[in-house]
Design a protein around this motif. Structure first.
Motif, mmCIF file in Angstrom:
data_model
loop_
_atom_site.group_PDB
_atom_site.id
_atom_site.type_symbol
_atom_site.label_atom_id
_atom_site.label_comp_id
_atom_site.label_asym_id
_atom_site.label_seq_id
_atom_site.Cartn_x
_atom_site.Cartn_y
_atom_site.Cartn_z
ATOM 1 N N UNK A 1 42.859 56.133 39.569
ATOM 2 C CA UNK A 1 44.390 56.239 39.627
ATOM 3 C C UNK A 1 44.943 55.347 40.551
ATOM 4 N N UNK A 2 44.462 55.145 41.603
ATOM 5 C CA UNK A 2 45.274 54.404 42.815
ATOM 6 C C UNK A 2 44.446 53.198 43.256
ATOM 7 N N UNK A 3 45.139 52.390 43.741
ATOM 8 C CA UNK A 3 44.612 51.115 44.537
ATOM 9 C C UNK A 3 44.601 50.793 45.745
ATOM 10 N N UNK A 4 43.635 50.617 46.749
ATOM 11 C CA UNK A 4 43.649 50.350 48.127
ATOM 12 C C UNK A 4 44.061 48.832 48.097
ATOM 13 N N UNK A 5 45.256 48.730 48.825
ATOM 14 C CA UNK A 5 45.613 47.324 48.981
ATOM 15 C C UNK A 5 45.806 46.897 50.473
ATOM 16 N N UNK A 6 45.095 45.767 50.863
ATOM 17 C CA UNK A 6 45.167 45.238 52.402
ATOM 18 C C UNK A 6 46.128 44.014 52.299
ATOM 19 N N UNK A 7 47.024 44.011 53.192
ATOM 20 C CA UNK A 7 47.888 42.941 53.507
ATOM 21 C C UNK A 7 47.707 42.500 54.889
ATOM 22 N N UNK A 8 47.502 41.270 55.099
ATOM 23 C CA UNK A 8 47.391 40.558 56.479
ATOM 24 C C UNK A 8 48.922 40.188 56.900
ATOM 25 N N UNK A 9 49.517 40.533 58.107
ATOM 26 C CA UNK A 9 50.662 40.292 58.386
ATOM 27 C C UNK A 9 50.603 40.157 59.853
ATOM 28 N N UNK B 1 42.014 44.058 47.314
ATOM 29 C CA UNK B 1 42.229 45.272 46.405
ATOM 30 C C UNK B 1 41.033 45.878 46.078
ATOM 31 N N UNK B 2 41.259 47.393 46.038
ATOM 32 C CA UNK B 2 40.200 48.158 45.568
ATOM 33 C C UNK B 2 40.629 49.081 44.779
ATOM 34 N N UNK B 3 40.367 48.848 43.442
ATOM 35 C CA UNK B 3 41.014 49.768 42.347
ATOM 36 C C UNK B 3 40.144 51.038 42.060
ATOM 37 N N UNK C 1 47.336 45.792 57.322
ATOM 38 C CA UNK C 1 47.997 46.733 56.822
ATOM 39 C C UNK C 1 47.291 47.417 55.662
ATOM 40 N N UNK C 2 47.084 48.564 55.493
ATOM 41 C CA UNK C 2 46.336 49.240 54.350
ATOM 42 C C UNK C 2 47.472 50.068 53.526
ATOM 43 N N UNK C 3 47.593 49.840 52.383
ATOM 44 C CA UNK C 3 48.543 50.522 51.489
ATOM 45 C C UNK C 3 47.793 51.443 50.075
ATOM 46 N N UNK C 4 48.068 52.561 49.966
ATOM 47 C CA UNK C 4 47.265 53.264 48.668
ATOM 48 C C UNK C 4 48.553 53.256 47.829
ATOM 49 N N UNK C 5 48.771 52.580 46.609
ATOM 50 C CA UNK C 5 49.502 52.595 45.679
ATOM 51 C C UNK C 5 48.855 53.065 44.222
ATOM 52 N N UNK C 6 49.728 53.298 43.370
ATOM 53 C CA UNK C 6 49.113 53.592 41.905
ATOM 54 C C UNK C 6 48.652 52.394 41.422
ATOM 55 N N UNK C 7 47.664 52.479 40.475
ATOM 56 C CA UNK C 7 47.257 51.342 39.553
ATOM 57 C C UNK C 7 48.052 50.526 39.057
ATOM 58 N N UNK C 8 49.225 51.244 38.239
ATOM 59 C CA UNK C 8 50.337 50.884 37.495
ATOM 60 C C UNK C 8 51.088 49.940 38.443
#
Length: 141
Positions: free
Chosen positions: A93-101, A88-90, A106-113
């Motif tokens: 405003x947003x966080x860059x989340x990496x998920x291994x599956x 996770x890179x915060x 897979x990379x997602x950009x979601x809000x920090x909240x």
């Protein structure tokens, strides 16, 4: 190939369900994961797609939804990749989340909240969801 889409997955077309307006394209990625793309029938023809075609599936990171604790839940998103958060890179405003599956990152950009509410941290179980209509397909030139 260079692209602004953070998620690039190479694979092979397994099946095409042709429609009048759109086609549903089932893809097996090189790592064995199954993805579904919905593209216009005209695009499928222009790309020359058929079973066995090599393709690259592209998904922009903001189109990826992250879910935790989804046991017993069903979602309309056709692509559901269960795995673990690897990084996770915060930002401000947003966080860059990496998920291994299934061998995919897979990379997602979601809000920090959202990242905070979900309790995301490396090692946490999470599912990356994205709609078939958010998958863009490319073929080798």
């Amino acid at each position: 190939m260079q692209s602004s889409a953070r998620n690039h997955f190479s694979g092979v077309v397994q099946h095409i369900q042709a429609g009048v307006v759109t086609d549903e394209v089932q893809i097996q990625t090189d790592s064995g994961a199954q993805l579904v793309a919905t593209i216009t029938h005209g695009s499928a023809q222009t790309l020359g797609l058929k079973n066995g075609s090599q393709v690259i599936a592209l998904i922009k990171a903001p189109s990826v939804i992250v879910v935790t604790d989804a046991q017993g839940m069903r979602f309309s998103a056709r692509n559901q990749l269960q795995g673990k958060v690897t990084a996770i890179k915060t930002g401000s405003v947003n966080s860059d989340v990496q998920i291994e599956s299934q061998g995919l990152q897979v990379v997602a950009i979601i809000t920090n909240d959202s990242a905070s509410t979900l309790g995301l941290a490396p090692g946490k179980q999470a599912t990356a969801l994205f709609k078939a209509s958010h998958v863009v397909l490319a073929v080798p030139a």
